[in-house]
Design a protein around this motif. Structure first.
Motif, PDB file in Angstrom:
ATOM      1  N   VAL A  92       0.840  -1.206   0.000  1.00  0.00           N
ATOM      2  CA  VAL A  92       0.000   0.000   0.000  1.00  0.00           C
ATOM      3  C   VAL A  92       0.867   1.245   0.000  1.00  0.00           C
ATOM      4  CG1 VAL A  92      -1.649   1.332   1.383  1.00  0.00           C
ATOM      5  CG2 VAL A  92      -1.989  -1.121   1.067  1.00  0.00           C
ATOM      6  N   PHE A  93       1.905   1.274   0.841  1.00  0.00           N
ATOM      7  CA  PHE A  93       2.798   2.430   0.881  1.00  0.00           C
ATOM      8  C   PHE A  93       3.480   2.654  -0.469  1.00  0.00           C
ATOM      9  CE2 PHE A  93       3.587   2.135   5.727  1.00  0.00           C
ATOM     10  CZ  PHE A  93       2.558   3.034   5.969  1.00  0.00           C
ATOM     11  N   VAL A  94       3.968   1.588  -1.080  1.00  0.00           N
ATOM     12  CA  VAL A  94       4.720   1.725  -2.329  1.00  0.00           C
ATOM     13  C   VAL A  94       3.811   2.146  -3.478  1.00  0.00           C
ATOM     14  CG1 VAL A  94       5.986   0.440  -4.084  1.00  0.00           C
ATOM     15  CG2 VAL A  94       6.581   0.176  -1.689  1.00  0.00           C
ATOM     16  N   PHE A  95       2.684   1.474  -3.633  1.00  0.00           N
ATOM     17  CA  PHE A  95       1.856   1.722  -4.814  1.00  0.00           C
ATOM     18  C   PHE A  95       0.983   2.969  -4.682  1.00  0.00           C
ATOM     19  CE2 PHE A  95       2.611  -2.918  -5.320  1.00  0.00           C
ATOM     20  CZ  PHE A  95       3.405  -2.802  -6.456  1.00  0.00           C
ATOM     21  N   SER A  96       0.733   3.432  -3.458  1.00  0.00           N
ATOM     22  CA  SER A  96      -0.070   4.644  -3.309  1.00  0.00           C
ATOM     23  C   SER A  96       0.795   5.891  -3.186  1.00  0.00           C
ATOM     24  CB  SER A  96      -0.973   4.532  -2.078  1.00  0.00           C
ATOM     25  OG  SER A  96      -0.195   4.524  -0.901  1.00  0.00           O
ATOM     26  N   GLY A  97       2.079   5.721  -2.923  1.00  0.00           N
ATOM     27  CA  GLY A  97       2.977   6.855  -2.815  1.00  0.00           C
ATOM     28  C   GLY A  97       2.929   7.547  -1.466  1.00  0.00           C
ATOM     29  N   LEU A  98       2.349   6.922  -0.461  1.00  0.00           N
ATOM     30  CA  LEU A  98       2.286   7.505   0.869  1.00  0.00           C
ATOM     31  C   LEU A  98       3.683   7.575   1.485  1.00  0.00           C
ATOM     32  CD1 LEU A  98      -0.830   5.657   2.315  1.00  0.00           C
ATOM     33  CD2 LEU A  98      -0.702   8.021   1.536  1.00  0.00           C
ATOM     34  N   LEU A 129      17.684  -1.867 -14.291  1.00  0.00           N
ATOM     35  CA  LEU A 129      18.762  -0.883 -14.436  1.00  0.00           C
ATOM     36  C   LEU A 129      19.405  -0.959 -15.817  1.00  0.00           C
ATOM     37  CD1 LEU A 129      20.440  -1.109 -10.933  1.00  0.00           C
ATOM     38  CD2 LEU A 129      19.216   0.840 -11.893  1.00  0.00           C
ATOM     39  N   ALA A 130      19.575  -2.155 -16.351  1.00  0.00           N
ATOM     40  CA  ALA A 130      20.171  -2.306 -17.681  1.00  0.00           C
ATOM     41  C   ALA A 130      19.278  -1.711 -18.768  1.00  0.00           C
ATOM     42  CB  ALA A 130      20.438  -3.777 -17.974  1.00  0.00           C
ATOM     43  N   LEU A 131      17.968  -1.789 -18.551  1.00  0.00           N
ATOM     44  CA  LEU A 131      17.021  -1.243 -19.527  1.00  0.00           C
ATOM     45  C   LEU A 131      16.659   0.218 -19.256  1.00  0.00           C
ATOM     46  CD1 LEU A 131      14.670  -4.342 -19.779  1.00  0.00           C
ATOM     47  CD2 LEU A 131      16.368  -3.585 -21.450  1.00  0.00           C
ATOM     48  N   HIS A 132      17.242   0.798 -18.224  1.00  0.00           N
ATOM     49  CA  HIS A 132      16.992   2.189 -17.832  1.00  0.00           C
ATOM     50  C   HIS A 132      15.520   2.462 -17.540  1.00  0.00           C
ATOM     51  CE1 HIS A 132      21.111   3.158 -18.869  1.00  0.00           C
ATOM     52  NE2 HIS A 132      20.928   2.558 -20.034  1.00  0.00           N
ATOM     53  N   ILE A 133      14.882   1.530 -16.866  1.00  0.00           N
ATOM     54  CA  ILE A 133      13.471   1.707 -16.515  1.00  0.00           C
ATOM     55  C   ILE A 133      13.251   1.529 -15.015  1.00  0.00           C
ATOM     56  CG2 ILE A 133      12.525   1.083 -18.767  1.00  0.00           C
ATOM     57  CD1 ILE A 133      12.031  -1.745 -17.662  1.00  0.00           C
ATOM     58  N   TRP A 134      14.274   1.803 -14.195  1.00  0.00           N
ATOM     59  CA  TRP A 134      14.149   1.571 -12.767  1.00  0.00           C
ATOM     60  C   TRP A 134      13.212   2.582 -12.113  1.00  0.00           C
ATOM     61  CZ3 TRP A 134      14.199  -1.681  -9.131  1.00  0.00           C
ATOM     62  CH2 TRP A 134      14.174  -1.257  -7.809  1.00  0.00           C
ATOM     63  N   SER A 135      12.314   2.073 -11.287  1.00  0.00           N
ATOM     64  CA  SER A 135      11.493   2.872 -10.382  1.00  0.00           C
ATOM     65  C   SER A 135      11.108   1.969  -9.213  1.00  0.00           C
ATOM     66  CB  SER A 135      10.242   3.403 -11.072  1.00  0.00           C
ATOM     67  OG  SER A 135       9.332   2.372 -11.330  1.00  0.00           O
ATOM     68  N   VAL A 136      10.771   2.577  -8.097  1.00  0.00           N
ATOM     69  CA  VAL A 136      10.408   1.790  -6.923  1.00  0.00           C
ATOM     70  C   VAL A 136       9.117   1.020  -7.196  1.00  0.00           C
ATOM     71  CG1 VAL A 136       9.752   1.909  -4.499  1.00  0.00           C
ATOM     72  CG2 VAL A 136      11.583   3.358  -5.361  1.00  0.00           C
ATOM     73  N   ARG A 137       8.125   1.704  -7.724  1.00  0.00           N
ATOM     74  CA  ARG A 137       6.852   1.034  -8.027  1.00  0.00           C
ATOM     75  C   ARG A 137       7.038  -0.062  -9.071  1.00  0.00           C
ATOM     76  NH1 ARG A 137       3.106   6.320  -8.482  1.00  0.00           N
ATOM     77  NH2 ARG A 137       2.904   6.678  -6.245  1.00  0.00           N
ATOM     78  N   GLY A 138       7.798   0.234 -10.109  1.00  0.00           N
ATOM     79  CA  GLY A 138       8.035  -0.766 -11.151  1.00  0.00           C
ATOM     80  C   GLY A 138       8.803  -1.971 -10.633  1.00  0.00           C
ATOM     81  N   GLY A 139       9.786  -1.725  -9.764  1.00  0.00           N
ATOM     82  CA  GLY A 139      10.554  -2.824  -9.191  1.00  0.00           C
ATOM     83  C   GLY A 139       9.693  -3.722  -8.323  1.00  0.00           C
ATOM     84  N   CYS A 140       8.860  -3.115  -7.487  1.00  0.00           N
ATOM     85  CA  CYS A 140       7.961  -3.911  -6.640  1.00  0.00           C
ATOM     86  C   CYS A 140       6.956  -4.675  -7.493  1.00  0.00           C
ATOM     87  CB  CYS A 140       7.245  -3.016  -5.647  1.00  0.00           C
ATOM     88  SG  CYS A 140       8.308  -2.455  -4.313  1.00  0.00           S
ATOM     89  N   ALA A 141       6.432  -4.026  -8.518  1.00  0.00           N
ATOM     90  CA  ALA A 141       5.471  -4.700  -9.389  1.00  0.00           C
ATOM     91  C   ALA A 141       6.127  -5.868 -10.129  1.00  0.00           C
ATOM     92  CB  ALA A 141       4.880  -3.714 -10.389  1.00  0.00           C
ATOM     93  N   ALA A 142       7.364  -5.679 -10.577  1.00  0.00           N
ATOM     94  CA  ALA A 142       8.056  -6.750 -11.286  1.00  0.00           C
ATOM     95  C   ALA A 142       8.365  -7.924 -10.358  1.00  0.00           C
ATOM     96  CB  ALA A 142       9.345  -6.219 -11.903  1.00  0.00           C
ATOM     97  N   VAL A 143       8.788  -7.642  -9.133  1.00  0.00           N
ATOM     98  CA  VAL A 143       9.071  -8.714  -8.177  1.00  0.00           C
ATOM     99  C   VAL A 143       7.785  -9.461  -7.837  1.00  0.00           C
ATOM    100  CG1 VAL A 143       9.781  -9.180  -5.803  1.00  0.00           C
ATOM    101  CG2 VAL A 143      11.168  -7.719  -7.239  1.00  0.00           C
ATOM    102  N   LEU A 144       6.693  -8.738  -7.652  1.00  0.00           N
ATOM    103  CA  LEU A 144       5.414  -9.393  -7.375  1.00  0.00           C
ATOM    104  C   LEU A 144       4.954 -10.233  -8.566  1.00  0.00           C
ATOM    105  CD1 LEU A 144       3.506  -6.629  -5.413  1.00  0.00           C
ATOM    106  CD2 LEU A 144       4.452  -8.753  -4.524  1.00  0.00           C
ATOM    107  N   ALA A 189       8.327  -2.195   2.721  1.00  0.00           N
ATOM    108  CA  ALA A 189       8.596  -2.530   1.325  1.00  0.00           C
ATOM    109  C   ALA A 189       9.687  -3.589   1.215  1.00  0.00           C
ATOM    110  CB  ALA A 189       8.998  -1.278   0.551  1.00  0.00           C
ATOM    111  N   LEU A 190      10.677  -3.525   2.100  1.00  0.00           N
ATOM    112  CA  LEU A 190      11.732  -4.543   2.102  1.00  0.00           C
ATOM    113  C   LEU A 190      11.163  -5.914   2.434  1.00  0.00           C
ATOM    114  CD1 LEU A 190      14.731  -5.205   1.841  1.00  0.00           C
ATOM    115  CD2 LEU A 190      14.953  -4.707   4.275  1.00  0.00           C
ATOM    116  N   LEU A 191      10.257  -5.960   3.407  1.00  0.00           N
ATOM    117  CA  LEU A 191       9.623  -7.236   3.739  1.00  0.00           C
ATOM    118  C   LEU A 191       8.792  -7.742   2.559  1.00  0.00           C
ATOM    119  CD1 LEU A 191       9.235  -9.371   5.912  1.00  0.00           C
ATOM    120  CD2 LEU A 191       7.180  -8.155   6.598  1.00  0.00           C
TER     121      LEU A 191
END
Length: 114
Positions: free
Chosen positions: A14-20, A73-88, A29-31
């Motif tokens: 919720v914190f990551v995807f809502s931007g709170l 990072l190799a594709l130059h598309i890093w973001s916190v939301r994108g990283g969490c979404a990709a891991v999920l 987010a680490l957990l």
């Protein structure tokens, strides 16, 4: 105990995807980033003994996180939301694959006689 970890990971999502903004955003987010792939891998590795499954799931979770970060990072598309979404998404793919691969149990003798 695992229910509390899932709840904290959900708060992290919720914190990551809502931007709170919150001091708890980082730890939650680490957990989420470690718990989602570790849980999926632990379910996929049911045939291992508990300690071996825990070690393999933790190592696999770190590997998933590092591979997602490296690819983004190799594709130059890093973001916190994108990283969490990709891991999920990778965790969901592991979970679905593990569930599809598991053989179905045959019906019991009681259900065949009815």
């Amino acid at each position: 105990m695992s229910g509390a970890a899932v709840a904290v990971a959900a708060v992290g999502a919720v914190f990551v995807f809502s931007g709170l903004e919150s001091p708890l955003r980082g730890p939650c987010a680490l957990l989420l980033l470690l718990g989602a792939p570790a849980g999926a891998l632990a379910l996929a590795l049911r045939e291992l003994e508990p300690l071996g499954r825990a070690v393999a799931a933790a190592a696999g979770a770190l590997a998933v996180d590092l591979l997602v970060a490296q690819a983004m990072l190799a594709l130059h598309i890093w973001s916190v939301r994108g990283g969490c979404a990709a891991v999920l998404a990778v965790s969901l793919l592991i979970l679905v694959t593990a569930r599809a691969r598991r053989p179905r149990r045959p019906h019991s003798a009681r259900s065949r006689t009815r």
